[in-house]
Design an enzyme around this catalytic site. Sequence first.
Site, PDB file in Angstrom:
ATOM      1  N   CYS A  14      -8.159 -32.724 -24.661  1.00  0.00           N
ATOM      2  CA  CYS A  14      -7.081 -33.409 -25.360  1.00  0.00           C
ATOM      3  C   CYS A  14      -6.936 -34.962 -25.027  1.00  0.00           C
ATOM      4  O   CYS A  14      -6.387 -35.592 -25.633  1.00  0.00           O
ATOM      5  CB  CYS A  14      -5.680 -32.846 -24.517  1.00  0.00           C
ATOM      6  SG  CYS A  14      -5.641 -32.594 -22.904  1.00  0.00           S
TER       7      CYS A  14
ATOM      8  N   TYR B 257      -2.550 -31.240 -25.239  1.00  0.00           N
ATOM      9  CA  TYR B 257      -2.864 -30.655 -24.005  1.00  0.00           C
ATOM     10  C   TYR B 257      -4.095 -29.666 -24.337  1.00  0.00           C
ATOM     11  O   TYR B 257      -4.320 -29.287 -25.507  1.00  0.00           O
ATOM     12  CB  TYR B 257      -1.612 -29.964 -23.442  1.00  0.00           C
ATOM     13  CG  TYR B 257      -1.084 -28.733 -24.110  1.00  0.00           C
ATOM     14  CD1 TYR B 257      -1.866 -27.502 -23.856  1.00  0.00           C
ATOM     15  CD2 TYR B 257      -0.217 -28.608 -25.099  1.00  0.00           C
ATOM     16  CE1 TYR B 257      -1.381 -26.239 -24.118  1.00  0.00           C
ATOM     17  CE2 TYR B 257       0.206 -27.598 -25.831  1.00  0.00           C
ATOM     18  CZ  TYR B 257      -0.350 -26.458 -25.305  1.00  0.00           C
ATOM     19  OH  TYR B 257       0.110 -25.312 -25.710  1.00  0.00           O
ATOM     20  N   CYS B 258      -4.779 -29.313 -23.227  1.00  0.00           N
ATOM     21  CA  CYS B 258      -5.799 -28.315 -23.377  1.00  0.00           C
ATOM     22  C   CYS B 258      -5.909 -27.935 -21.887  1.00  0.00           C
ATOM     23  O   CYS B 258      -5.053 -28.142 -21.124  1.00  0.00           O
ATOM     24  CB  CYS B 258      -7.101 -29.034 -23.823  1.00  0.00           C
ATOM     25  SG  CYS B 258      -7.472 -30.558 -22.671  1.00  0.00           S
ATOM     26  N   THR B 259      -6.933 -27.199 -21.597  1.00  0.00           N
ATOM     27  CA  THR B 259      -6.978 -26.496 -20.026  1.00  0.00           C
ATOM     28  C   THR B 259      -7.198 -27.428 -19.006  1.00  0.00           C
ATOM     29  O   THR B 259      -6.359 -27.314 -18.243  1.00  0.00           O
ATOM     30  CB  THR B 259      -8.511 -25.704 -20.197  1.00  0.00           C
ATOM     31  OG1 THR B 259      -8.556 -24.588 -21.279  1.00  0.00           O
ATOM     32  CG2 THR B 259      -8.247 -24.882 -18.909  1.00  0.00           C
TER      33      THR B 259
ATOM     34  N   ILE C 293      -3.482 -28.251 -18.600  1.00  0.00           N
ATOM     35  CA  ILE C 293      -2.673 -27.113 -17.951  1.00  0.00           C
ATOM     36  C   ILE C 293      -2.749 -26.915 -16.381  1.00  0.00           C
ATOM     37  O   ILE C 293      -2.013 -26.552 -15.822  1.00  0.00           O
ATOM     38  CB  ILE C 293      -3.035 -25.852 -18.732  1.00  0.00           C
ATOM     39  CG1 ILE C 293      -2.463 -26.135 -20.138  1.00  0.00           C
ATOM     40  CG2 ILE C 293      -2.171 -24.741 -18.183  1.00  0.00           C
ATOM     41  CD1 ILE C 293      -3.234 -25.090 -21.103  1.00  0.00           C
TER      42      ILE C 293
END
Length: 355
Positions: free
Chosen positions: A206, A199-201, A228
């Site tokens: 990701c 995951y990432c922002t 996210i």
Amino acid sequence: MPVLHNRVSNEELKARMLAETEPRTTVSFYKYFTIDDPKAFRDRLYVQFEQRKVFGRIYIATEGINAQISVPNNQFDSFKEALFSAHPALDQVRLNIALEDDGKSFWVLRMKVRARIVADGIDDPTFNPAKVGQYLKAEQVNAMAEDPNTVFVDMRNHYEYEVGHFKNALEIPSDTFRDQLPMAVDMLNDARDKNIVMYCTGGIRCEKASAYMLHHGFENVYHVEGGIIEYARQAKAKGLPLKFIGKNFVFDERMGERISDEVIAHCHQCGASCDTHTNCRNEGCHLLFIQCPNCAATYEGCCSRVCQDEMKLPLEEQRARRSGRENGMKIFNKSKGLLTSSLRIPLPETKGNTE
């Protein structure tokens, strides 16, 4: 011929944005697809967005587009029409709407052509960025979070992880995405039989990381759809429990969106519970760090007494001291090593499967 870049000072542009009465919406989006002529594509899109008073930061490359922008609410439908029709691959592209937003995140449109929309350091002609892991929606993310055979992998940088992350997520201890990719492969080598959730922002890092893991022989690879931002939006809309704790760091004036009530970080100067990022007010530093209100008053927004004293010197002496080192408004120092040496305090150690 239209002007395809900004010619007004940042100070005036910011003042104009703050004086606007029309509300704005902050939105991010990305898409991996092939652009044959990035420069021509950039120029066409710049004209469309500039006409609609879109502000923000957009990167374009042969591999696709990556954008963080704000759009006037009365232009939002027109903006979507222009974006969706800019290329067949962008039709109905997912838009990540900011969770906490006053619309004052950007004040100018900057659209640049780059070699990559995310600097990855990959120099392998056999790598296929289109072969990505499986998308996970919020319900699936939560189910995976309860599965002991699953490892969550945070593909963001240390300053992002520090203020918020999924519970028990693995941090990849590097300052750059290009260094994180091979490190993730090494760190997860003994977890090849597990589910790997990246995951990432907003999803862009990701998604490429999931392709990189598949490229290196991992099989059960997933990534959080929309990152996210989209996870939190879906979870809150559906009344799901949040598995992400703390704040989501964002790359605009806000520097963060509150996801859960927990404050998991600490002031880098006094250790008080705090997750508010700031940049050192000293023009020759601009170090990114966490500062509580008390320390902000004590140090006048600076990261140290040294910077506090330097900031008060005559401008000519400040410039003389900065001569030969990086300085100026373009600085956004985020190095963990620099943070530790500047503040001379121990920072939280890299976490692996801990809260």
